[in-house]
Design a protein around this motif. Structure first.
Motif, PDB file in Angstrom:
ATOM      1  N   PHE A 485       9.723   2.558  -2.827  1.00 55.40           N
ATOM      2  CA  PHE A 485       9.492   2.356  -4.257  1.00 55.40           C
ATOM      3  C   PHE A 485       9.794   0.919  -4.675  1.00 55.40           C
ATOM      4  N   HIS A 486       9.947   0.034  -3.689  1.00 54.58           N
ATOM      5  CA  HIS A 486      10.197  -1.359  -4.037  1.00 54.58           C
ATOM      6  C   HIS A 486       8.976  -1.908  -4.735  1.00 54.58           C
ATOM      7  N   GLU A 487       9.161  -2.388  -5.955  1.00 55.17           N
ATOM      8  CA  GLU A 487       8.036  -2.702  -6.819  1.00 55.17           C
ATOM      9  C   GLU A 487       7.319  -3.970  -6.404  1.00 55.17           C
ATOM     10  N   GLY A 488       8.027  -5.017  -5.899  1.00 61.18           N
ATOM     11  CA  GLY A 488       7.370  -6.254  -5.505  1.00 61.18           C
ATOM     12  C   GLY A 488       6.578  -6.831  -6.656  1.00 61.18           C
ATOM     13  N   GLU A 489       5.274  -6.979  -6.437  1.00 55.26           N
ATOM     14  CA  GLU A 489       4.398  -7.514  -7.478  1.00 55.26           C
ATOM     15  C   GLU A 489       3.721  -6.375  -8.247  1.00 55.26           C
ATOM     16  N   GLY A 490       4.478  -5.337  -8.468  1.00 58.68           N
ATOM     17  CA  GLY A 490       3.913  -4.199  -9.172  1.00 58.68           C
ATOM     18  C   GLY A 490       2.960  -3.390  -8.310  1.00 58.68           C
ATOM     19  N   ARG A 491       3.199  -3.378  -6.984  1.00 52.71           N
ATOM     20  CA  ARG A 491       2.230  -2.798  -6.068  1.00 52.71           C
ATOM     21  C   ARG A 491       2.721  -1.487  -5.447  1.00 52.71           C
ATOM     22  N   VAL A 492       3.638  -0.784  -6.113  1.00 60.02           N
ATOM     23  CA  VAL A 492       4.120   0.470  -5.558  1.00 60.02           C
ATOM     24  C   VAL A 492       2.987   1.482  -5.406  1.00 60.02           C
ATOM     25  N   TRP A 493       2.031   1.470  -6.354  1.00 56.55           N
ATOM     26  CA  TRP A 493       0.914   2.404  -6.272  1.00 56.55           C
ATOM     27  C   TRP A 493      -0.013   2.036  -5.119  1.00 56.55           C
ATOM     28  N   THR A 494      -0.085   0.736  -4.820  1.00 57.03           N
ATOM     29  CA  THR A 494      -0.883   0.312  -3.673  1.00 57.03           C
ATOM     30  C   THR A 494      -0.334   0.913  -2.390  1.00 57.03           C
ATOM     31  N   ARG A 495       0.999   0.944  -2.269  1.00 58.54           N
ATOM     32  CA  ARG A 495       1.599   1.553  -1.090  1.00 58.54           C
ATOM     33  C   ARG A 495       1.244   3.029  -1.008  1.00 58.54           C
ATOM     34  N   PHE A 496       1.301   3.734  -2.139  1.00 60.77           N
ATOM     35  CA  PHE A 496       1.000   5.159  -2.145  1.00 60.77           C
ATOM     36  C   PHE A 496      -0.444   5.409  -1.695  1.00 60.77           C
ATOM     37  N   VAL A 497      -1.393   4.630  -2.243  1.00 59.76           N
ATOM     38  CA  VAL A 497      -2.799   4.788  -1.884  1.00 59.76           C
ATOM     39  C   VAL A 497      -3.028   4.403  -0.426  1.00 59.76           C
ATOM     40  N   GLN A 498      -2.362   3.355   0.012  1.00 60.96           N
ATOM     41  CA  GLN A 498      -2.527   2.870   1.382  1.00 60.96           C
ATOM     42  C   GLN A 498      -2.184   3.939   2.412  1.00 60.96           C
ATOM     43  N   ASP A 499      -1.187   4.750   2.101  1.00 63.25           N
ATOM     44  CA  ASP A 499      -0.749   5.787   3.025  1.00 63.25           C
ATOM     45  C   ASP A 499      -1.533   7.082   2.888  1.00 63.25           C
ATOM     46  N   ALA A 500      -2.492   7.141   1.944  1.00 69.07           N
ATOM     47  CA  ALA A 500      -3.291   8.346   1.733  1.00 69.07           C
ATOM     48  C   ALA A 500      -4.465   8.371   2.711  1.00 69.07           C
ATOM     49  N   PRO A 501      -5.038   9.544   2.988  1.00 67.78           N
ATOM     50  CA  PRO A 501      -6.227   9.610   3.846  1.00 67.78           C
ATOM     51  C   PRO A 501      -7.364   8.768   3.275  1.00 67.78           C
ATOM     52  N   GLY A 502      -7.842   7.817   4.044  1.00 70.33           N
ATOM     53  CA  GLY A 502      -8.909   6.934   3.582  1.00 70.33           C
ATOM     54  C   GLY A 502      -8.460   5.890   2.601  1.00 70.33           C
ATOM     55  N   GLY A 503      -7.169   5.795   2.331  1.00 73.66           N
ATOM     56  CA  GLY A 503      -6.677   4.848   1.338  1.00 73.66           C
ATOM     57  C   GLY A 503      -6.903   3.407   1.723  1.00 73.66           C
ATOM     58  N   GLY A 504      -6.776   3.101   3.013  1.00 75.05           N
ATOM     59  CA  GLY A 504      -6.996   1.727   3.461  1.00 75.05           C
ATOM     60  C   GLY A 504      -8.406   1.255   3.169  1.00 75.05           C
ATOM     61  N   CYS A 505      -9.396   2.117   3.367  1.00 74.41           N
ATOM     62  CA  CYS A 505     -10.787   1.751   3.071  1.00 74.41           C
ATOM     63  C   CYS A 505     -10.994   1.508   1.587  1.00 74.41           C
ATOM     64  N   VAL A 506     -10.382   2.334   0.770  1.00 75.59           N
ATOM     65  CA  VAL A 506     -10.504   2.156  -0.680  1.00 75.59           C
ATOM     66  C   VAL A 506      -9.919   0.822  -1.111  1.00 75.59           C
ATOM     67  N   LEU A 507      -8.774   0.450  -0.554  1.00 74.25           N
ATOM     68  CA  LEU A 507      -8.152  -0.822  -0.900  1.00 74.25           C
ATOM     69  C   LEU A 507      -9.034  -1.996  -0.496  1.00 74.25           C
ATOM     70  N   ARG A 508      -9.696  -1.894   0.662  1.00 74.91           N
ATOM     71  CA  ARG A 508     -10.586  -2.974   1.095  1.00 74.91           C
ATOM     72  C   ARG A 508     -11.770  -3.108   0.154  1.00 74.91           C
ATOM     73  N   VAL A 509     -12.325  -1.970  -0.274  1.00 71.95           N
ATOM     74  CA  VAL A 509     -13.456  -2.016  -1.204  1.00 71.95           C
ATOM     75  C   VAL A 509     -13.046  -2.647  -2.528  1.00 71.95           C
ATOM     76  N   LEU A 510     -11.821  -2.322  -2.966  1.00 69.63           N
ATOM     77  CA  LEU A 510     -11.330  -2.857  -4.243  1.00 69.63           C
ATOM     78  C   LEU A 510     -10.796  -4.277  -4.103  1.00 69.63           C
ATOM     79  N   GLY A 511     -10.731  -4.780  -2.888  1.00 66.34           N
ATOM     80  CA  GLY A 511     -10.222  -6.134  -2.676  1.00 66.34           C
ATOM     81  C   GLY A 511      -8.725  -6.249  -2.849  1.00 66.34           C
ATOM     82  N   LYS A 512      -8.003  -5.166  -2.673  1.00 65.07           N
ATOM     83  CA  LYS A 512      -6.548  -5.170  -2.830  1.00 65.07           C
ATOM     84  C   LYS A 512      -5.881  -5.551  -1.514  1.00 65.07           C
ATOM     85  N   ARG A 513      -4.826  -6.347  -1.599  1.00 67.39           N
ATOM     86  CA  ARG A 513      -4.052  -6.685  -0.410  1.00 67.39           C
ATOM     87  C   ARG A 513      -3.191  -5.501   0.009  1.00 67.39           C
TER      88      ARG A 513
END
Length: 559
Positions: A485-513
């Motif tokens: 839950f370390h917030e960093g640059e407000g990217r806690v939700w990015t971590r949650f999505v990243q660990d979801a099924p297919g989340g990495g692909c979604v982040l790439r499409v959205l251009g998220k680091r």
């Protein structure tokens, strides 16, 4: 992991497994109470004794809802007072007290009407179910906290997940006891009293087994009883209290409680809002249990005989048999999930919630469509597919939303607030279990097929929220969950999505680091509450402080 390694692990952690078995026996009482009443209500002997057979359909539905839901009212009360008892007297004494309350409530239910009229007996039956519900509510809130605080991290998912196995076992046994009395016991009072009497057995077993278990080491540390905490850790790890692994784990727990000792109930609830991330960690367990109740599982648990009857299985005995098979399916599925999925890093918590939620929704939508097209309670080929859909719903529920909410919720809750957070989450469970118990017979009577559609839509929402709204905690020590839950640059939700099924692909499409993966986080962080805080989760790992635990400690003993 091969069978030899599984056996070696079982031997190595046998004290921890036995502790989990002893504590989760209390959840057999919980599962038994949930599964018991639906079958008892379906027995003609019960209906005749209390005059339900003379009521109109609407009045009978209302009475059935009241009889079922009064247990949930007691459970809600028990869950909400559990924090005070657990903090003041400890986890173990509070669980022993819950067993005594459950025993008294069960005895009262089993003797109602003796020496009085059935009308007076019904009122006493309400009281007995409420009082027994208080005991079950205490158990349901205390056991997850106790097991989570005692289990080594490498088997924590299995130990906490065994709670749902216990629920499934209680369900299954109560279903088959109901079926057994319907065919073996002659029509009369003993036919419906016997299932209630038998439920006393798991309560007595729970009390007896817990006498031999240690107190939670985290509660002992909070009370500054460090020697006793070391003994508890040593028992769980099967080692000496002075061993380096025990002393290091003890120092970890002490560090986590620095400045946060002996927080009162009001203070714990107040501190739930001390920061955005703490608030998020405190609300997720309650959201998990809220969604769990809207899956529709308790609608089937409570009213499965009526549901099977509406599908065309008209006789009481046949509907109870179908219910018994449903209990077996759920129990076996839960055992398989516990053995192979809950602690598997390739599967984890999020995937079980996501895929389980989608599968649940699909089965409920099928049932809704079938009930809309074929409202008559007659058998056609599609009826058997609908019965199969109910069984597959049970499989899907056990895959995800049956076991994982308790495991994930108890892991996410901050250590110093865990009793209050879990009592609140359990209170939500009981509150909405009460709502489901009250509204389901009315929904089945009025909107009929729409009942299943409501639960199906809820399943879709549950899966979507699990995909974006919860972290993956598999294999992460309790003191290190905060880093997810370390917030960093407000990217806690990015971590949650990243660990979801297919989340990495979604982040790439959205251009998220991408942020640091859970696996890399587990390799890096080790200092728990005492580790130096990471400055930015989005930085490359090489630039971050390692936070690695110092000293040659076998981290499989860390809990």
């Amino acid at each position: 992991m091969n069978l030899k390694k599984e056996f070696e692990e079982l031997l190595h952690y046998r004290n921890a497994y036995f502790l989990a078995f002893s504590a989760t026996t209390g959840y057999i009482c919980f599962g038994w109470d949930i599964g018991l009443i639906g079958g008892v209500l379906a027995l003609p002997s019960f209906q005749q004794y209390f005059g339900l057979d003379k009521e109109s359909a609407a009045a009978r539905a209302a009475l059935s809802g009241n009889i079922v839901s009064v247990l949930q009212a007691g459970g809600f009360f028990g869950a909400m007072i559990s924090t005070w008892f657990a903090n003041r007297y400890g986890r173990k004494p509070s669980m022993l007290a819950s067993a005594i309350v459950f025993f008294i409530g069960s005895v009262v239910q089993s003797i109602v009407g003796l020496g009085s009229t059935p009308a007076v007996g019904l009122k006493l039956f309400y009281f007995g179910r409420f009082f027994g519900g208080v005991g079950v509510g205490l158990m349901s809130a205390l056991v997850p906290t106790y097991v989570t605080e005692c289990a080594p991290r490498t088997i924590r998912g299995r130990c906490t997940g065994s709670i749902e196995v216990a629920v499934g076992l209680g369900n299954m046994l109560s279903f088959w006891v109901n079926y057994g009395v319907s065919i073996q016991i002659p029509f009369g009072e003993i036919q419906w009293r016997l299932p209630i009497i038998v439920q006393i057995i798991p309560g007595v077993l729970f009390f007896f087994l817990m006498l031999f278990q240690p107190e939670s080491p985290r509660w002992l540390v909070e009370k500054e009883r460090y020697d006793d905490a070391a003994k508890s850790l040593a028992y769980i790890a099967r080692t000496d209290p002075r061993s380096p692994s025990v002393q290091f784990t003890l120092s970890e727990i002490r560090a986590d409680f620095v400045g946060r000792r002996q927080l009162g109930l009001v203070t714990q609830f107040r501190k739930m809002g001390e920061s955005r991330m703490i608030a998020l960690r405190c609300i997720i367990p309650s959201l998990l249990t809220f969604f769990q109740q809207w899956s529709g599982t308790n609608a089937i648990n409570y009213y499965s005989p009526q549901i099977f009857a509406a599908l065309g299985i008209s006789s009481t005995t046949a509907s109870l048999l179908a219910t018994g098979i449903y209990g077996v399916v759920k129990f076996l599925t839960t055992c398989l999930v516990l053995a192979f999925l809950i602690d598997a890093r390739s599967w984890g918590r999020k995937r079980t919630l996501f895929y389980g939620g989608l599968a649940q929704a699909l089965m409920m939508i099928w049932l809704g469509g079938y009930a809309a097209i074929h409202p008559q309670p007659t058998l056609i080929p599609a009826t058997y597919l609908s019965i199969l859909a109910i069984y597959l719903f049970g499989v899907a529920f056990c895959l995800g939303w049956g076991m994982t909410p308790l495991v994930l919720g108890s892991e996410i809750a901050p250590g110093h607030l865990r009793p209050a957070v879990m009592s609140l989450a359990t209170g939500v469970t009981w509150l909405f279990s009460y709502v489901i118990a009250e509204v389901t017979p009315r929904m089945l009577g009025r909107i009929r097929w729409g009942t299943y559609v409501v639960f199906g839509v809820a399943g879709v929402l549950m899966a979507g929220w699990a995909w974006v709204g919860v972290p993956e905690t598999t294999g992460v020590p309790l003191e290190d969950v905060q880093w997810l839950f370390h917030e960093g640059e407000g990217r806690v939700w990015t971590r949650f999505v990243q660990d979801a099924p297919g989340g990495g692909c979604v982040l790439r499409v959205l251009g998220k680091r991408r942020v640091t993966s859970v696996e890399a986080l587990q390799r890096r962080v080790g200092g728990g509450a005492g580790a130096p805080k990471v400055e930015d989760d989005s930085e490359p790992e090489a630039k971050k402080g390692s936070g690695v635990r110092s000293g040659p400690v076998n981290d499989t003993l860390i809990i």
